[in-house]
Design a protein around this motif. Sequence first.
Motif, PDB file in Angstrom:
ATOM      1  N   THR A  85       0.831  -1.215   0.000  1.00 25.05           N
ATOM      2  CA  THR A  85       0.000   0.000   0.000  1.00 25.05           C
ATOM      3  C   THR A  85       0.862   1.260   0.000  1.00 25.05           C
ATOM      4  OG1 THR A  85      -0.103   0.045   2.413  1.00 25.05           O
ATOM      5  CG2 THR A  85      -1.850  -1.148   1.274  1.00 25.05           C
ATOM      6  N   GLU A  86       0.258   2.325  -0.504  1.00 26.82           N
ATOM      7  CA  GLU A  86       0.828   3.670  -0.398  1.00 26.82           C
ATOM      8  C   GLU A  86      -0.250   4.575   0.191  1.00 26.82           C
ATOM      9  OE1 GLU A  86       2.346   5.370  -3.976  1.00 26.82           O
ATOM     10  OE2 GLU A  86       3.656   3.655  -4.403  1.00 26.82           O
ATOM     11  N   ASN A  87       0.158   5.444   1.089  1.00 27.07           N
ATOM     12  CA  ASN A  87      -0.794   6.364   1.709  1.00 27.07           C
ATOM     13  C   ASN A  87      -1.146   7.496   0.751  1.00 27.07           C
ATOM     14  OD1 ASN A  87      -0.932   5.022   4.190  1.00 27.07           O
ATOM     15  ND2 ASN A  87       0.947   5.995   4.887  1.00 27.07           N
ATOM     16  N   LEU A  88      -2.422   7.788   0.647  1.00 29.96           N
ATOM     17  CA  LEU A  88      -2.908   8.904  -0.166  1.00 29.96           C
ATOM     18  C   LEU A  88      -3.702   9.840   0.730  1.00 29.96           C
ATOM     19  CD1 LEU A  88      -4.338   6.912  -3.222  1.00 29.96           C
ATOM     20  CD2 LEU A  88      -2.073   7.977  -3.049  1.00 29.96           C
ATOM     21  N   SER A  89      -3.662  11.112   0.424  1.00 30.26           N
ATOM     22  CA  SER A  89      -4.497  12.061   1.161  1.00 30.26           C
ATOM     23  C   SER A  89      -4.812  13.259   0.274  1.00 30.26           C
ATOM     24  CB  SER A  89      -3.811  12.517   2.446  1.00 30.26           C
ATOM     25  OG  SER A  89      -2.689  13.321   2.154  1.00 30.26           O
ATOM     26  N   ARG A  90      -5.981  13.801   0.459  1.00 31.22           N
ATOM     27  CA  ARG A  90      -6.343  15.029  -0.252  1.00 31.22           C
ATOM     28  C   ARG A  90      -7.152  15.901   0.695  1.00 31.22           C
ATOM     29  NH1 ARG A  90     -11.279  15.337  -3.170  1.00 31.22           N
ATOM     30  NH2 ARG A  90     -12.741  13.646  -2.659  1.00 31.22           N
ATOM     31  N   SER A  91      -6.942  17.206   0.583  1.00 29.92           N
ATOM     32  CA  SER A  91      -7.604  18.156   1.471  1.00 29.92           C
ATOM     33  C   SER A  91      -8.513  19.062   0.661  1.00 29.92           C
ATOM     34  CB  SER A  91      -6.568  18.995   2.223  1.00 29.92           C
ATOM     35  OG  SER A  91      -5.728  18.150   2.996  1.00 29.92           O
ATOM     36  N   SER A 173     -18.373  27.720  -5.435  1.00 28.69           N
ATOM     37  CA  SER A 173     -17.196  27.201  -6.176  1.00 28.69           C
ATOM     38  C   SER A 173     -16.037  27.028  -5.190  1.00 28.69           C
ATOM     39  CB  SER A 173     -16.816  28.155  -7.306  1.00 28.69           C
ATOM     40  OG  SER A 173     -16.630  29.468  -6.789  1.00 28.69           O
ATOM     41  N   LEU A 174     -16.169  26.041  -4.310  1.00 26.36           N
ATOM     42  CA  LEU A 174     -15.187  25.833  -3.234  1.00 26.36           C
ATOM     43  C   LEU A 174     -13.798  25.462  -3.762  1.00 26.36           C
ATOM     44  CD1 LEU A 174     -17.319  23.855  -0.614  1.00 26.36           C
ATOM     45  CD2 LEU A 174     -16.669  26.261  -0.551  1.00 26.36           C
ATOM     46  N   ASN A 175     -13.739  24.801  -4.915  1.00 24.95           N
ATOM     47  CA  ASN A 175     -12.440  24.376  -5.451  1.00 24.95           C
ATOM     48  C   ASN A 175     -11.584  25.552  -5.904  1.00 24.95           C
ATOM     49  OD1 ASN A 175     -13.095  21.702  -5.023  1.00 24.95           O
ATOM     50  ND2 ASN A 175     -13.954  21.419  -7.087  1.00 24.95           N
ATOM     51  N   ASP A 176     -12.204  26.720  -6.121  1.00 24.12           N
ATOM     52  CA  ASP A 176     -11.471  27.881  -6.614  1.00 24.12           C
ATOM     53  C   ASP A 176     -11.087  28.863  -5.505  1.00 24.12           C
ATOM     54  OD1 ASP A 176     -11.828  26.851  -9.177  1.00 24.12           O
ATOM     55  OD2 ASP A 176     -13.770  27.880  -9.410  1.00 24.12           O
ATOM     56  N   LEU A 177     -11.332  28.485  -4.254  1.00 23.50           N
ATOM     57  CA  LEU A 177     -11.043  29.402  -3.141  1.00 23.50           C
ATOM     58  C   LEU A 177      -9.548  29.639  -2.977  1.00 23.50           C
ATOM     59  CD1 LEU A 177     -13.442  28.157  -0.292  1.00 23.50           C
ATOM     60  CD2 LEU A 177     -13.711  30.183  -1.720  1.00 23.50           C
ATOM     61  N   THR A 178      -9.199  30.910  -2.697  1.00 20.04           N
ATOM     62  CA  THR A 178      -7.815  31.203  -2.318  1.00 20.04           C
ATOM     63  C   THR A 178      -7.638  30.848  -0.840  1.00 20.04           C
ATOM     64  OG1 THR A 178      -8.308  33.470  -1.637  1.00 20.04           O
ATOM     65  CG2 THR A 178      -7.756  33.108  -3.968  1.00 20.04           C
ATOM     66  N   GLU A 179      -6.394  30.852  -0.383  1.00 21.78           N
ATOM     67  CA  GLU A 179      -6.128  30.498   1.009  1.00 21.78           C
ATOM     68  C   GLU A 179      -6.789  31.487   1.966  1.00 21.78           C
ATOM     69  OE1 GLU A 179      -2.318  29.665   3.991  1.00 21.78           O
ATOM     70  OE2 GLU A 179      -1.976  30.050   1.863  1.00 21.78           O
ATOM     71  N   LYS A 180      -6.724  32.799   1.616  1.00 20.86           N
ATOM     72  CA  LYS A 180      -7.327  33.823   2.462  1.00 20.86           C
ATOM     73  C   LYS A 180      -8.849  33.682   2.492  1.00 20.86           C
ATOM     74  CE  LYS A 180      -7.559  38.818   3.207  1.00 20.86           C
ATOM     75  NZ  LYS A 180      -9.003  38.772   3.498  1.00 20.86           N
ATOM     76  N   GLU A 181      -9.454  33.444   1.330  1.00 17.58           N
ATOM     77  CA  GLU A 181     -10.906  33.286   1.260  1.00 17.58           C
ATOM     78  C   GLU A 181     -11.356  32.086   2.096  1.00 17.58           C
ATOM     79  OE1 GLU A 181     -11.616  35.135  -3.256  1.00 17.58           O
ATOM     80  OE2 GLU A 181     -11.422  32.972  -2.933  1.00 17.58           O
ATOM     81  N   GLY A 182     -10.613  30.994   1.985  1.00 17.17           N
ATOM     82  CA  GLY A 182     -10.939  29.795   2.759  1.00 17.17           C
ATOM     83  C   GLY A 182     -10.877  30.039   4.261  1.00 17.17           C
ATOM     84  N   LYS A 183      -9.828  30.754   4.712  1.00 13.31           N
ATOM     85  CA  LYS A 183      -9.677  31.053   6.150  1.00 13.31           C
ATOM     86  C   LYS A 183     -10.819  31.939   6.645  1.00 13.31           C
ATOM     87  CE  LYS A 183      -4.673  30.540   6.733  1.00 13.31           C
ATOM     88  NZ  LYS A 183      -3.397  31.238   7.013  1.00 13.31           N
ATOM     89  N   ASP A 184     -11.206  32.941   5.792  1.00 13.88           N
ATOM     90  CA  ASP A 184     -12.293  33.847   6.180  1.00 13.88           C
ATOM     91  C   ASP A 184     -13.614  33.104   6.308  1.00 13.88           C
ATOM     92  OD1 ASP A 184     -10.549  35.945   6.249  1.00 13.88           O
ATOM     93  OD2 ASP A 184     -11.035  36.694   4.238  1.00 13.88           O
ATOM     94  N   PHE A 193     -12.296  22.570   6.783  1.00 12.28           N
ATOM     95  CA  PHE A 193     -11.187  22.083   5.970  1.00 12.28           C
ATOM     96  C   PHE A 193     -10.995  20.608   6.299  1.00 12.28           C
ATOM     97  CE2 PHE A 193      -6.624  21.671   4.829  1.00 12.28           C
ATOM     98  CZ  PHE A 193      -6.722  22.097   3.507  1.00 12.28           C
ATOM     99  N   VAL A 194     -11.256  19.747   5.334  1.00  9.40           N
ATOM    100  CA  VAL A 194     -11.268  18.297   5.550  1.00  9.40           C
ATOM    101  C   VAL A 194     -10.077  17.655   4.857  1.00  9.40           C
ATOM    102  CG1 VAL A 194     -12.593  16.178   5.194  1.00  9.40           C
ATOM    103  CG2 VAL A 194     -13.774  18.324   5.679  1.00  9.40           C
ATOM    104  N   THR A 195      -9.401  16.762   5.568  1.00 10.44           N
ATOM    105  CA  THR A 195      -8.326  15.961   4.968  1.00 10.44           C
ATOM    106  C   THR A 195      -8.832  14.531   4.876  1.00 10.44           C
ATOM    107  OG1 THR A 195      -6.597  17.369   5.882  1.00 10.44           O
ATOM    108  CG2 THR A 195      -5.956  15.161   5.207  1.00 10.44           C
ATOM    109  N   GLN A 196      -8.890  14.010   3.668  1.00 14.99           N
ATOM    110  CA  GLN A 196      -9.421  12.670   3.429  1.00 14.99           C
ATOM    111  C   GLN A 196      -8.267  11.725   3.109  1.00 14.99           C
ATOM    112  OE1 GLN A 196     -12.214  12.128   0.045  1.00 14.99           O
ATOM    113  NE2 GLN A 196     -13.752  11.933   1.662  1.00 14.99           N
ATOM    114  N   LYS A 197      -8.197  10.633   3.852  1.00  9.46           N
ATOM    115  CA  LYS A 197      -7.086   9.680   3.674  1.00  9.46           C
ATOM    116  C   LYS A 197      -7.596   8.407   3.021  1.00  9.46           C
ATOM    117  CE  LYS A 197      -4.312  11.421   7.489  1.00  9.46           C
ATOM    118  NZ  LYS A 197      -3.600  11.111   8.742  1.00  9.46           N
TER     119      LYS A 197
END
Length: 522
Positions: A85-91, A173-184, A193-197
């Motif tokens: 196996t190899e570990n995968l993750s996406r946020s 359009s959550l996929n297009d958020l900038t880092e600042k927009e996401g934090k706000d 903010f979800v990390t999926q493994k």
Amino acid sequence: EQQNLSIVIKLFICESAFGQQLQNIVKQSAKTSAKMGDEEKLILSYLNENEVIEDSLPWSDGLKLDHKKVIGSVKSLSVDQYVLTENLSRSFYQLTEVGSEVVKNGSQEYLSFLAIREAGKLSIEDLQTKVGKDVAKVGMGNCMKNKWIKKDGSDLVPAVESAEDIIQKQLMSLNDLTEKEGKDLKKRKMVNFVTQKSLKIMKGPSFALERKKKAADITKEMLDSGAWMDTEFKPYNLLTFGESVGGGYLHPLLKVRAEFRKILMQMGFEEMPTNKWVESSFWNFDSLFQPQSHPARDAHDTFFIKDPAETVSVPADYYERVKTMHEKGGAGSIGYRYDFQKEEAYKNLLRTHTTAISSQMLYKLANQEGDFQPARYFSIDRVFRNETMDATHLCEFHQVEGLVADYDLSLGDLIGTIETFFKKIGITQLRFKPAFNPYTEPSMEIFGYHPILKKWTEIGNSGMFRPEMLRPMGLPENVRVIAWGLSLERPTMIKYKIDNIRDLFGHKVEMARTKTAPVCRF
């Protein structure tokens, strides 16, 4: 389980409605059981045809499998190297309940702006009535910040003709958020903010379409039949650590005892051998110049031994000198003027104090080869009293005793030694009160100030051994012996904040308290 249920079913008439119901339950149970083992078979079958599962999450979703169960099966297979196996993750950002509401109806600031624009002007109370307090509370501030509205006296009026709901647009359009927009947005609890493994799954060195269970241990049956030669065993990991073994724990009394022992040794004291609990009345009472008619020698205060009821012997010459001191006196004393009874002196008992050992050590010190040598002795051990048990008294307890034998010692030496010892265990405020003991003169009770209870508490007893006790031993006339004693239980109870002595010592003690009691440090 299924087989047992089948047997039960056959006892019923299968054509009956109840029988049909029961059969359906069994069939459903069998289907569920099959599904629970399917993950492993599906993984091996898929890898046999396709070599690799790129991502376990979409693969599980495609087959409508529980991803957690798939991961469990993969980990089990990887232990035997059926798969690698190899570990995968996406946020990514995920809408919250608040965010979903904004996507549906608009942001708080946009709703507030629309309400003010439609009315022309609104007071704060009217705005709260129209859009709700929660929406108005957030929306009004953001409208002012965006310069969509302004104040006109006590009213709110629009500052622009139209406005764009940027927040709603960002959430759509959550996929297009900038880092600042996401934090706000996260700050406003509209997104998480979800990390999926997940795992990438590939064939392993031991890959096979069907998994064979490996044996963990060799058995007698395998040896007898020779099956062990063809059996595949699980590999042993000789580098792994074994399960940690819980060691023993010192009882709180032993922790305080160890600290007292260290302190007394630092002060130059030598420990006396106190491993003999049974003593004769001669060493426990008579050698201390305690009369045979003393109340402490009654059965209601002392535990006498039935078998053997008497000691074998005591030093004959010393016995005669002690007897003479009791009957006629000496060293300036007139004695007790009674007939000293050998039968009373030879009675065996559970020692009532460790001073019985002190008298033996002083006798040995007086009769050793060469001239008398000054000595410092201490002991910490168990003693026994026939007392009524309550929250502060037991029939057995531990006594701490110290003594110094040297030329021309005085009461000042005794007070100084006691103050030094108690200072080392953290008790600095001491008082001394005159008292009476049969074998010490002068005698003093020791009181210490208890900062928690805010009162003076008796913590020990002390005195100088009488000449009537020392002269029969053979010690030189100008040798004085100072001594003091205290219980081990009382300072331990204070140290560990224990109210009832039975919670410290005896069958009611909690094992957890012994395990968690901290190291004793004074």
